[in-house]
Design an enzyme around this catalytic site. Structure first.
Site, mmCIF file in Angstrom:
data_model
loop_
_atom_site.group_PDB
_atom_site.id
_atom_site.type_symbol
_atom_site.label_atom_id
_atom_site.label_comp_id
_atom_site.label_asym_id
_atom_site.label_seq_id
_atom_site.Cartn_x
_atom_site.Cartn_y
_atom_site.Cartn_z
ATOM 1 N N ASP A 167 -14.077 -2.249 2.402
ATOM 2 C CA ASP A 167 -13.204 -2.469 3.559
ATOM 3 C C ASP A 167 -13.975 -2.008 4.796
ATOM 4 O O ASP A 167 -14.673 -2.791 5.439
ATOM 5 C CB ASP A 167 -11.900 -1.673 3.338
ATOM 6 N N LYS A 223 -0.969 -0.834 -4.430
ATOM 7 C CA LYS A 223 -2.225 -0.135 -4.095
ATOM 8 C C LYS A 223 -1.875 1.314 -3.811
ATOM 9 O O LYS A 223 -1.001 1.597 -2.988
ATOM 10 C CB LYS A 223 -2.841 -0.811 -2.871
ATOM 11 N N LEU A 224 -2.553 2.222 -4.502
ATOM 12 C CA LEU A 224 -2.321 3.651 -4.282
ATOM 13 C C LEU A 224 -3.442 4.216 -3.430
ATOM 14 O O LEU A 224 -4.614 4.023 -3.728
ATOM 15 C CB LEU A 224 -2.299 4.413 -5.614
ATOM 16 N N LYS A 225 -3.061 4.929 -2.399
ATOM 17 C CA LYS A 225 -4.049 5.661 -1.610
ATOM 18 C C LYS A 225 -4.484 6.870 -2.432
ATOM 19 O O LYS A 225 -3.620 7.561 -3.010
ATOM 20 C CB LYS A 225 -3.408 6.126 -0.296
ATOM 21 N N ASN A 265 -10.402 5.093 1.198
ATOM 22 C CA ASN A 265 -10.760 5.223 2.615
ATOM 23 C C ASN A 265 -11.957 6.152 2.822
ATOM 24 O O ASN A 265 -11.932 7.053 3.659
ATOM 25 C CB ASN A 265 -9.565 5.706 3.450
ATOM 26 N N GLY A 324 -4.321 -4.799 5.710
ATOM 27 C CA GLY A 324 -3.331 -4.604 6.767
ATOM 28 C C GLY A 324 -3.621 -3.326 7.507
ATOM 29 O O GLY A 324 -4.284 -2.419 6.983
ATOM 30 N N GLU A 334 -11.142 0.606 -3.781
ATOM 31 C CA GLU A 334 -11.503 0.186 -2.426
ATOM 32 C C GLU A 334 -12.191 1.332 -1.682
ATOM 33 O O GLU A 334 -11.697 2.460 -1.673
ATOM 34 C CB GLU A 334 -10.211 -0.236 -1.711
ATOM 35 N N ASP A 345 -7.238 2.920 -3.187
ATOM 36 C CA ASP A 345 -7.987 2.878 -1.925
ATOM 37 C C ASP A 345 -8.317 4.303 -1.498
ATOM 38 O O ASP A 345 -7.421 5.109 -1.257
ATOM 39 C CB ASP A 345 -7.126 2.196 -0.849
ATOM 40 N N LYS A 354 -10.068 -7.636 6.955
ATOM 41 C CA LYS A 354 -9.113 -7.283 8.025
ATOM 42 C C LYS A 354 -9.691 -7.858 9.303
ATOM 43 O O LYS A 354 -10.731 -7.388 9.780
ATOM 44 C CB LYS A 354 -9.023 -5.768 8.178
ATOM 45 N N SER A 391 0.860 -1.176 0.000
ATOM 46 C CA SER A 391 0.000 0.000 0.000
ATOM 47 C C SER A 391 0.898 1.227 0.000
ATOM 48 O O SER A 391 1.772 1.365 0.860
ATOM 49 C CB SER A 391 -0.859 -0.057 1.266
HETATM 50 O O1 NPG Z 1 -0.106 -2.878 4.738
HETATM 51 O O2 NPG Z 1 -0.541 -2.805 6.839
HETATM 52 C C1 NPG Z 1 -0.622 -2.342 5.713
HETATM 53 C C2 NPG Z 1 -1.383 -1.075 5.507
HETATM 54 C C3 NPG Z 1 -2.320 -1.149 4.385
HETATM 55 O O3 NPG Z 1 -3.212 0.817 3.484
HETATM 56 C C4 NPG Z 1 -3.208 0.023 4.383
HETATM 57 N N1 NPG Z 1 -3.981 0.147 5.438
HETATM 58 O O4 NPG Z 1 -7.045 1.729 4.900
HETATM 59 O O5 NPG Z 1 -6.338 -0.244 4.501
HETATM 60 C C5 NPG Z 1 -6.175 0.884 4.972
HETATM 61 C C6 NPG Z 1 -4.861 1.246 5.600
HETATM 62 C C7 NPG Z 1 -4.901 1.588 7.047
HETATM 63 C C8 NPG Z 1 -3.756 1.606 7.765
HETATM 64 C C9 NPG Z 1 -6.054 1.859 7.682
HETATM 65 C C10 NPG Z 1 -3.742 1.892 9.099
HETATM 66 C C11 NPG Z 1 -6.056 2.162 9.023
HETATM 67 C C12 NPG Z 1 -4.913 2.160 9.726
#
Ligand code: NPG
Length: 366
Positions: free
Chosen positions: A237, A159-161, A189, A289, A212, A187, A261, A133
């Protein structure tokens, strides 16, 4: 098994680089670890709640509080990991806290029985392909450098935020630079609304594996409406906290892929239920993750080895996030991580490293 007592340990883990998402920037991971002590074995659970309630309503101080004040008192003297969720069900929500406690009990039980998480959950393979990510960056060239570095390390999917203002252009740049064979997904969020549907449809041009969580957590109906307007598959998610949510989302047509998750869903048993449901409905899943240390990562890698996990997960190597992990580090080999084989999680915290990162510890006798 009888619980002798529980330790709530807080650790502060500096990240190798700031990790920016649409909801905030992390520089240090504040982690709550739960250690369950029984006469036969000890077990560890990692709580994935963040310091602030920005990803979901949970946050790490709140998780510690609900564990000590409500969850532990709800457990009977003799407890079986499979029954933990039922005992905790009267307490609403707090799935990340529940997951940490259930995982620690399950770990103790599996260690006592000499069974690994992978065996217990039903792992079908001994290594899993890994994606990474990539956080939001200040500039596109910075992003391209980061992606290049991860591809050199062997990650098999990127994966690009994204967020409003950082979406079509970075995706275009990565696609143009690394070619159409790159497995690429985004992603959000929950950073968009249904009013952004036409804008999000511009991402269809880039052959993404999925988008996502484009909309808010409780926007299941809106996700179904968005899905009808996009070619890019929608993956949920934040919206999916249980197998019931997954069933609702699938029957509404709100998503065709789910990011599982275990912390978000209340534990590995509920996560496996979601996996089973999705598999029965032909819905692909992958393992998300939450910047886990080696303890949480070990269990995630075991889960990601189940047969319905047909897309690479965010199960990155330890060094993606931490210069020094609290366990033996997970290392990438040909883009894969090995599923731990030892009893329980199959990994242990290294005492000296754990001490160094510990910020507080509380012992709660049963
Ligand atoms: O690889 O552990 C990892 C992080 C992957 O992008 C990732 N996690 O929204 O999925 C998500 C994001 C996240 C990380 C969300 C930390 C919340 C806390």
């Amino acid at each position: 098994m009888k619980i002798t007592g529980v330790e709530l340990r807080r650790i502060a883990m500096p990240l190798v680089a700031p990790f920016r998402t649409s909801f905030g920037t992390e520089t240090t991971r504040d982690v709550l670890l739960v250690r369950v002590v029984t006469p036969e074995a000890e077990g560890w659970g990692e709580c994935v709640a963040m310091s602030q309630p920005l990803y979901s309503s949970e946050y790490v101080d709140g998780a510690a509080e609900v564990i000590r004040r409500f969850l532990l008192p709800a457990l009977p003297d003799e407890v079986d990991a499979q029954a933990v969720a039922r005992h905790l069900a009267p307490i609403k929500g707090h799935r990340m806290a529940k997951a940490a406690l259930e995982t620690a009990i399950l770990d103790a039980q599996l260690r006592a029985n000499g069974e690994s998480f992978g065996q217990f959950l039903g792992a079908a393979v001994d290594r899993v392909p890994c994606g990474v990510s990539v956080g939001i960056m200040d500039t596109v060239p910075q992003l391209l450098d980061a992606v290049e570095g991860y591809l050199e390390e062997g990650y098999v999917r990127i994966k690009l935020k994204i967020e409003p203002g950082w979406d079509v252009e970075p995706v275009r740049a990565v696609r143009e630079r690394f070619g159409e064979d790159l497995l690429l997904q985004v992603d959000a969020n929950a950073a968009y609304t249904l009013a952004d549907a036409r804008h999000l449809a511009r991402l269809d041009a880039f052959g993404l594996l999925l988008i996502e969580q484009p909309l808010a957590n409780d926007d299941l109906v809106q996700h179904a409406q968005l899905a009808a307007q996009l070619q890019t598959p929608i993956c949920l998610d934040e919206s999916i906290e249980s197998a019931e949510h997954a069933a609702a989302a699938i029957s509404l047509g709100a998503c065709s892929i789910i990011n599982i998750k275990p912390g978000r869903t209340g534990g590995y048993l509920e996560a496996r239920r979601i996996h089973d449901l999705c598999r029965a409905h032909g819905v692909a899943v992958w393992c998300g993750g939450m910047l886990e240390t080696g303890l949480g990562r070990a269990a995630n890698v075991a889960l990601a080895a189940l047969p319905g996990f047909t897309l690479p997960g965010d199960t990155s190597a330890s060094r993606r996030y931490y210069a020094t992990d609290i366990t033996e580090p997970f290392e990438l080999a040909e883009g894969h991580l090995s599923v731990p084989k030892g009893p329980g999680l199959g990994v242990e915290p290294i005492p000296s490293i754990l001490e160094e990162v510990t910020t507080s510890s509380e012992w709660i006798p049963a």
